[in-house]
Design a protein around this motif. Structure first.
Motif, mmCIF file in Angstrom:
data_model
loop_
_atom_site.group_PDB
_atom_site.id
_atom_site.type_symbol
_atom_site.label_atom_id
_atom_site.label_comp_id
_atom_site.label_asym_id
_atom_site.label_seq_id
_atom_site.Cartn_x
_atom_site.Cartn_y
_atom_site.Cartn_z
ATOM 1 N N ASP A 50 0.859 -1.188 0.000
ATOM 2 C CA ASP A 50 0.000 0.000 0.000
ATOM 3 C C ASP A 50 0.894 1.236 0.000
ATOM 4 O O ASP A 50 1.614 1.495 0.969
ATOM 5 C CB ASP A 50 -0.911 0.001 1.229
ATOM 6 N N PRO A 51 0.861 2.031 -1.080
ATOM 7 C CA PRO A 51 1.762 3.184 -1.163
ATOM 8 C C PRO A 51 1.509 4.220 -0.066
ATOM 9 O O PRO A 51 2.454 4.883 0.387
ATOM 10 C CB PRO A 51 1.498 3.763 -2.556
ATOM 11 N N ASP A 52 0.288 4.374 0.364
ATOM 12 C CA ASP A 52 -0.004 5.359 1.418
ATOM 13 C C ASP A 52 0.613 4.937 2.747
ATOM 14 O O ASP A 52 1.159 5.771 3.479
ATOM 15 C CB ASP A 52 -1.514 5.557 1.565
ATOM 16 N N ILE A 53 0.512 3.657 3.064
ATOM 17 C CA ILE A 53 1.121 3.160 4.302
ATOM 18 C C ILE A 53 2.642 3.316 4.232
ATOM 19 O O ILE A 53 3.276 3.783 5.183
ATOM 20 C CB ILE A 53 0.718 1.695 4.574
ATOM 21 N N LEU A 54 3.222 2.962 3.103
ATOM 22 C CA LEU A 54 4.670 3.095 2.949
ATOM 23 C C LEU A 54 5.101 4.563 3.066
ATOM 24 O O LEU A 54 6.115 4.870 3.698
ATOM 25 C CB LEU A 54 5.114 2.503 1.604
ATOM 26 N N HIS A 55 4.334 5.454 2.477
ATOM 27 C CA HIS A 55 4.637 6.886 2.581
ATOM 28 C C HIS A 55 4.588 7.342 4.034
ATOM 29 O O HIS A 55 5.478 8.056 4.505
ATOM 30 C CB HIS A 55 3.651 7.691 1.729
ATOM 31 N N ASP A 56 3.538 6.970 4.750
ATOM 32 C CA ASP A 56 3.406 7.383 6.151
ATOM 33 C C ASP A 56 4.514 6.775 7.015
ATOM 34 O O ASP A 56 5.013 7.423 7.939
ATOM 35 C CB ASP A 56 2.035 7.013 6.701
ATOM 36 N N LEU A 62 11.621 3.252 1.658
ATOM 37 C CA LEU A 62 10.165 3.075 1.706
ATOM 38 C C LEU A 62 9.465 3.879 0.612
ATOM 39 O O LEU A 62 8.501 3.391 0.000
ATOM 40 C CB LEU A 62 9.631 3.463 3.077
ATOM 41 N N LEU A 63 9.945 5.068 0.344
ATOM 42 C CA LEU A 63 9.334 5.892 -0.702
ATOM 43 C C LEU A 63 9.535 5.279 -2.077
ATOM 44 O O LEU A 63 8.627 5.328 -2.926
ATOM 45 C CB LEU A 63 9.877 7.315 -0.647
ATOM 46 N N VAL A 64 10.690 4.666 -2.320
ATOM 47 C CA VAL A 64 10.918 3.969 -3.587
ATOM 48 C C VAL A 64 9.925 2.811 -3.721
ATOM 49 O O VAL A 64 9.315 2.624 -4.776
ATOM 50 C CB VAL A 64 12.393 3.479 -3.690
ATOM 51 N N ARG A 65 9.759 2.068 -2.649
ATOM 52 C CA ARG A 65 8.756 0.971 -2.668
ATOM 53 C C ARG A 65 7.358 1.507 -2.925
ATOM 54 O O ARG A 65 6.570 0.898 -3.662
ATOM 55 C CB ARG A 65 8.776 0.203 -1.344
ATOM 56 N N ALA A 66 7.039 2.663 -2.315
ATOM 57 C CA ALA A 66 5.710 3.265 -2.499
ATOM 58 C C ALA A 66 5.486 3.649 -3.964
ATOM 59 O O ALA A 66 4.422 3.400 -4.530
ATOM 60 C CB ALA A 66 5.552 4.490 -1.589
ATOM 61 N N ILE A 67 6.520 4.231 -4.572
ATOM 62 C CA ILE A 67 6.410 4.625 -5.984
ATOM 63 C C ILE A 67 6.259 3.397 -6.865
ATOM 64 O O ILE A 67 5.418 3.365 -7.774
ATOM 65 C CB ILE A 67 7.633 5.463 -6.400
ATOM 66 N N ALA A 117 5.034 0.500 -5.971
ATOM 67 C CA ALA A 117 3.722 -0.100 -5.706
ATOM 68 C C ALA A 117 2.608 0.684 -6.368
ATOM 69 O O ALA A 117 1.581 0.125 -6.750
ATOM 70 C CB ALA A 117 3.478 -0.175 -4.189
ATOM 71 N N ASP A 118 2.818 1.984 -6.533
ATOM 72 C CA ASP A 118 1.790 2.837 -7.120
ATOM 73 C C ASP A 118 1.825 2.822 -8.646
ATOM 74 O O ASP A 118 0.941 3.349 -9.296
ATOM 75 C CB ASP A 118 1.975 4.274 -6.617
ATOM 76 N N SER A 119 2.873 2.186 -9.217
ATOM 77 C CA SER A 119 3.025 2.160 -10.689
ATOM 78 C C SER A 119 2.183 1.097 -11.325
ATOM 79 O O SER A 119 1.824 0.120 -10.828
ATOM 80 C CB SER A 119 4.478 1.910 -11.058
#
Length: 176
Positions: free
Chosen positions: A143-149, A167-172, A174-176
């Motif tokens: 979940d990109p929002d959870i990873l961002h937070d 974590l932000l790289v994972r969020a990006i 995951a959001d792709s």
């Protein structure tokens, strides 16, 4: 239909937010609850109005409590009550208990995670925030929002920019 709670709530919201007519809004929201006293959405909506527009904390608390009793499984109702306890009543003990109750049933609920994180950070309990987000990540690992937070928490509690960037790289990704 002059007794349809959804119509009455819609009119109340329109008067409050568009016309800035709090008195008219209160009339319609009150009628929504009177016409359908078991409608959790109507009760919660009126409680939120009393809290935000009227600053009527006793009235809001009474209605939030009533809504939770009507449907103790309604997450929106539970979240609104927990937020009320935290932000308006400043009862951090009751708010934390309410947030943890919700997370016990929905560990990846981002709104609740963020609200509880804010409460814990305000109390200097950053380690607990990390544990909470770790549970949310286990439930929703991509979940990109959870990873961002989680990234924001790492920076604010530990100044861990390297971990935050990962974590932000994972969020990006995951959001792709």
């Amino acid at each position: 239909d002059p007794t349809n709670p959804e119509v009455l709530m819609g009119l109340g919201a329109f008067l409050c937010h568009v016309r800035n007519d709090d008195e008219g809004a209160q009339e319609y929201l009150s009628r929504a609850v009177q016409s359908s006293p078991l409608n959790v959405e109507a009760v919660t909506c009126y409680a939120h109005f009393l809290e935000e527009a009227k600053q009527d904390m006793p009235g809001a608390q009474m209605l939030y409590t009533r809504a939770v009793k009507l449907d103790p499984t309604n997450f929106e109702c539970l979240i609104n009550r927990a937020r009320f306890l935290h932000k308006s009543k400043k009862d951090v003990t009751a708010a934390e208990k309410a947030y943890r109750y919700i997370l016990g049933r929905a560990p990846a609920d981002l709104e609740t995670c963020a609200s509880l994180a804010e409460l814990l950070i305000d109390q200097g309990r950053g380690e607990e925030v990390e544990q909470m987000y770790a549970l949310a990540e286990q439930a929703e690992p991509e979940d990109p929002d959870i990873l961002h937070d989680m990234a924001a928490t790492l920076v604010s509690t530990k100044n861990d920019t390297k971990g935050a960037v990962e974590l932000l790289v994972r969020a990006i990704e995951a959001d792709s």
